[in-house]
Design an enzyme around this catalytic site. Structure first.
Site, PDB file in Angstrom:
ATOM      1  N   HIS B  67       0.834  -1.209   0.000  1.00 33.20           N
ATOM      2  CA  HIS B  67       0.000   0.000   0.000  1.00 33.20           C
ATOM      3  C   HIS B  67       0.870   1.261   0.000  1.00 33.20           C
ATOM      4  CE1 HIS B  67      -2.113   3.130   2.476  1.00 33.20           C
ATOM      5  NE2 HIS B  67      -3.010   2.953   1.521  1.00 33.20           N
ATOM      6  N   GLU B  70       2.158   1.858  -3.399  1.00 36.89           N
ATOM      7  CA  GLU B  70       1.085   2.431  -4.230  1.00 36.89           C
ATOM      8  C   GLU B  70       1.060   3.963  -4.079  1.00 36.89           C
ATOM      9  OE1 GLU B  70      -2.790   3.994  -3.242  1.00 36.89           O
ATOM     10  OE2 GLU B  70      -3.124   1.864  -2.807  1.00 36.89           O
ATOM     11  N   HIS B  71       1.123   4.439  -2.839  1.00 38.05           N
ATOM     12  CA  HIS B  71       1.156   5.898  -2.618  1.00 38.05           C
ATOM     13  C   HIS B  71       2.371   6.535  -3.287  1.00 38.05           C
ATOM     14  CE1 HIS B  71      -1.702   7.180   0.769  1.00 38.05           C
ATOM     15  NE2 HIS B  71      -2.086   5.977   0.431  1.00 38.05           N
ATOM     16  N   GLU B 142      -4.149   8.056   7.514  1.00 39.86           N
ATOM     17  CA  GLU B 142      -5.072   7.101   6.882  1.00 39.86           C
ATOM     18  C   GLU B 142      -5.336   5.927   7.833  1.00 39.86           C
ATOM     19  OE1 GLU B 142      -3.677   5.613   3.092  1.00 39.86           O
ATOM     20  OE2 GLU B 142      -5.566   4.604   2.648  1.00 39.86           O
TER      21      GLU B 142
END
Lengths: 426, 430
Positions: B67, B70-71, B142
């Protein structure tokens, strides 16, 4: 030019809107009812569609009704409530397969119309009221629905901002009604309200799909007939502007603080500067290239989300961001600086062009879905306007820097609401 | 380029596998304004132990790194790719799941330019220590956002109950502690291992000319020098068949309790048609047991144990799977007991009739038509199906072939006391 043709016909007691398109494999039928928001009726209105969609005279139990929907190739039936400006809007939505994509070719659209008619006009009654068991169950669910807002902190903090900001205005009422008013609803007084709503609400029927206008008209005129009425308007300008910025901090056991800021834009859908306001919002906080995202998230690393959105019929703009409890001052300062920059015209031609391109894209994408298209078209019902999508796109395209700065000048900060963890509150 | 026709649905799909191994699919959609494209790697949060490209030993990477990657892929030496997309009138996004990372854009103009941007940004990583550190603050928020979300906690709590060893029990974003160990070198190691074109799929759906788009993608890939890639070696510890924990209760700042009951799936080694059949049969079974027209749902609703948040779902991927049912409730204990009873009762034959099954199948077929109105659904689901060697467009024929016997034997086999678990969220102090 965008190829959306909305054909509107006056029918007894409502308007029929037909949008013919072969984009979809299903047909969508939406029934909308609009009335001014008021404390007396908001909770009844929130309960009514849930009662109507749970059973009917012909399908007296949820099992019977839902089995029939399954039989119609899983036609969906659901209801929705919304606030648009000072109006409370009830929607009934049916989406039903287009049989040309099924191995079984028996026509389904008429069945969808018949079902809508049954739900709207032939409720499960007992004596002079609705069936009491249904009312009891749906009251219980409504209470739970109202209560559950508290558990979703993003939604809760938005609701709290509106409550604080619009105190004393009808817009402060919650879309699902007020918990303390649920108990007093009875099968009889809700039935009375049902008759009242169907005789006074402004009602619209939308049909989108691979349909023929003439056929839809004949179904509608045969099945759905109501008394003509003159829809009630709100005076529309109820707004308790404050002398000073209202700051509210609420302590709760949360790990992340929720910062919600409310502004009065003093501009509504249908106003000449509404399109410039759309562009303003895009440059300020609507997208991932906007000032809020770049400065609160990308540069200062304070948040995962930081965005603004408009309430077009009430004339509000809301900023929302999830931040660490300790970063309140810094976040508010950065957000205020972005607003100041907008007022000073401190944005580049590139930001302007980029924002217009993205808004245009957003609108064109929205009308690719039947629901999105209906949302856009319904603005004209709420605002009594006749703005077509081309006018919308052109209006936005033509917004100049000067107009956007003029819009910024009209915007005033009203309320800052912060939901903060107990640690910071100590 | 091959062309595949789906006559009943009136759709056509174009496909080509490029020399570097990339699978490209194009589905023209007339009448739509929007083109939607996803570029997906078969790499998600569960792929945390593997042999990095060019090495021989297994390594275990920090939780949340897929993840994080991905950022970070959006950031380039000369700025942010989001900016590039919005200058071209597109909106871009990405998501990481247990088994996939997808990058996507949608746009109603400049499709070729946006497609070029999508492919190039995913294939040209730029990670630096400084930007990696900055991202920790953003992802930290997040993670905290999800920590406050009771539905997310409930869902992950139940997965933790079901799975003891498999990394599906780790939150996709990791924890603030685990992401603190992420460095640019770790990111490159994961990137080089999992972002080879032969591990990826590009899907384009919209009002496009398939030949033109395919030629563009081919030309783009031909310019890049990809070496042939050895097979990726992933490692998973052996996972018992039974649920790791029978129950977990979490106290949170909520007013309404929540309860989910889960079943750990069998046959999670399936792929292809076998998996498709199993997955759809399970979905039909759940519809029959808990759909709005079911006796079970109506009893629970009448008794005030569930409201309109009640839902059910089945997930199956390579190596793990689970069914879940539940929602908000006034009485989490009673709801758990009732749901378990209903599941156990479903094991016995004869509780479901042919008529009910036919209705349930019709409902699913209609739902599929509704779903394929959405370009997003088509691209994302097609990719997921393809990574499991299934074809999205086989859904309707496979559904039509499900028999009562299939439903009964699946219920008989799948539902079992030792694979059932309960997770609840209750208000603090209760």
């Amino acid at each position: 030019m965008i190829a959306v043709s909305e054909k509107i016909t006056e029918m007894p007691g409502y308007k029929l809107h037909v949008i013919e398109t072969d984009k979809y494999k299903t047909n969508t039928i939406v029934w909308r009812m609009k009335a001014p928001l008021d404390k007396e009726n908001v909770t009844k209105r929130a309960l009514l569609p849930h009662v109507l969609q749970s059973s009917s005279a012909k399908y007296p139990t949820t099992t019977a009704l839902r089995s029939y929907l399954d039989e119609l190739y899983g036609a969906t039936l659901y209801v929705d409530l919304a606030k648009k400006g000072e109006y409370h809007i009830i929607s009934f939505l049916i989406e039903i397969a287009n049989e040309k994509f099924l191995s079984d070719p028996s026509p389904l659209l008429r069945k969808g119309f018949e079902l809508l008619t049954e739900i709207l006009t032939n409720p499960h009654k007992s004596g002079s009221g609705f069936e009491p068991g249904t009312i009891e169950k749906e009251k219980r669910t409504l209470k739970q629905r109202i209560q559950s807002v508290y558990d979703d902190k993003m939604r809760y903090s938005n609701v709290r901002l509106i409550e604080e900001m619009c105190k004393g205005e009808p817009y402060a009422l919650q879309v699902n009604g007020e918990a303390e008013d649920v108990e007093a609803i009875t099968p009889e007084n809700l039935y009375e309200y049902y008759q009242h709503a169907f005789s006074e609400d402004e009602m619209d029927l939308y049909v989108v799909g691979d349909v023929k206008e003439e056929e839809v008209k004949s179904f509608a005129s045969e099945l759905l007939k109501f008394e003509n009425r003159t829809p009630k308007d709100t005076n529309g300008r109820e707004s308790n502007q404050k002398e000073n910025v209202h700051e509210v901090k609420e302590n709760q056991d949360v790990k992340q603080g929720k910062l919600n800021i409310g502004y009065r834009t003093n501009i509504k859908y249908g106003d000449p500067d509404y399109f410039a306001l759309q562009v303003f919002n895009g440059i300020f906080g609507g997208f991932s290239h906007s000032k809020l995202f770049i400065n609160v998230r990308e540069k200062a690393s304070l948040a995962y989300y930081a965005a603004s959105r408009l309430e077009s019929h009430k004339g509000l703009m809301m900023v929302m961001s999830g931040i660490d409890n300790n970063n309140y001052d810094q976040a508010v300062k950065i957000i205020n600086e972005q607003m100041e920059a907008m007022k000073k015209g401190d944005f580049s031609d590139e930001e302007l062009t980029q924002t217009k391109a993205v808004i245009r894209n957003q609108i064109l994408e929205t009308i690719d879905t039947s629901r999105g298209l209906l949302e856009l078209l319904y603005h004209n019902v709420v605002a009594h306007t006749e703005i077509n999508l081309d006018a919308w796109l052109t209006g936005m395209e033509n917004a100049t820097k000067e107009e956007i700065v003029a819009v910024a000048d009209k915007i005033s900060l009203d309320t800052i609401y912060f939901l903060t963890g107990t640690e910071a509150g100590k | 380029m091959e062309k595949i026709n789906f006559d009943q649905l009136q759709e056509e799909l174009y496909h080509e596998k490029l020399p570097n191994g990339l699978n490209v699919y194009i589905l023209p959609k007339k009448g739509f304004n929007k083109t939607y494209a996803t570029f997906t790697t078969k790499y998600g949060s569960v792929d945390n132990t593997f042999v990095p490209l060019g090495k021989t030993e297994f390594v275990k990477v920090p939780d949340g790194i897929a993840h994080f990657l991905e950022h970070k892929l959006f950031e380039k030496e000369d700025g942010d790719v989001f900016q590039q997309f919005s200058k071209q009138g597109a909106s871009a996004n990405a998501f990481t799941s247990f088994t996939r990372t997808a990058y996507l854009f949608s746009s109603t103009s400049d499709v070729e330019k946006n497609l070029e941007t999508l492919i190039d940004f995913v294939q040209e990583p730029y990670f630096s220590e400084k930007t990696v550190e900055k991202e920790k603050g953003i992802i930290g928020q997040e993670i905290t956002m999800y920590d406050d979300n009771p539905d997310w906690r409930l869902y992950f709590g139940l997965i933790e109950n079901l799975y003891e060893k498999h990394p599906v029990n780790i939150d996709i974003a990791g924890t603030i502690e685990s992401i603190s160990h992420i460095t640019k070198d770790w990111l490159y190691e994961c990137y080089n291992t999992f972002y080879h074109p032969s591990n990826m799929l590009l899907f384009i759906v919209g009002p496009v000319n398939p030949e033109g788009i395919m030629n563009q993608v081919k030309a783009n890939q031909a310019k890049k020098d990809y070496q042939e890639m050895p097979e990726i070696k992933r490692q998973f510890e052996e996972e018992p068949l039974h649920a790791a924990k029978k129950k977990q209760v979490m106290q949170m700042n909520v007013q309404t309790s929540k309860c989910l009951v889960g079943i750990k799936a069998l046959h999670v080694d399936q792929q292809g048609n076998e998996m498709l059949k199993n997955e759809l049969t399970m979905n039909v079974l759940l519809d029959l047991l808990f759909g709005k027209s079911s006796a079970n749902y109506n009893q629970l609703y009448d008794d005030g144990l569930v409201d309109d948040t009640f839902s059910y779902d089945y997930t199956q991927e390579q190596g793990f799977g689970f069914a879940m049912v539940g929602g908000d409730t006034s009485d989490p204990e009673q709801l758990a007991a009732r749901l378990k009873d209903m599941l156990m009762a479903a094991k016995s034959a004869g509780s479901i009739s042919e008529d009910q099954l036919e209705r349930a199948k019709k409902k699913k077929i209609g739902a599929f038509l509704r779903a394929v109105n959405s370009p997003e659904y088509i691209a994302n689901q097609f990719t997921r199906y393809a990574f499991n060697e299934m074809n999205l467009f086989d859904v309707v024929p496979t559904l039509e072939n499900i028999s009562l016997q299939d439903i009964q034997s699946l219920a008989q086999e799948m539902i079992s006391e030792e694979r059932i678990s309960v997770c609840q969220v209750v208000p603090k102090g209760k």
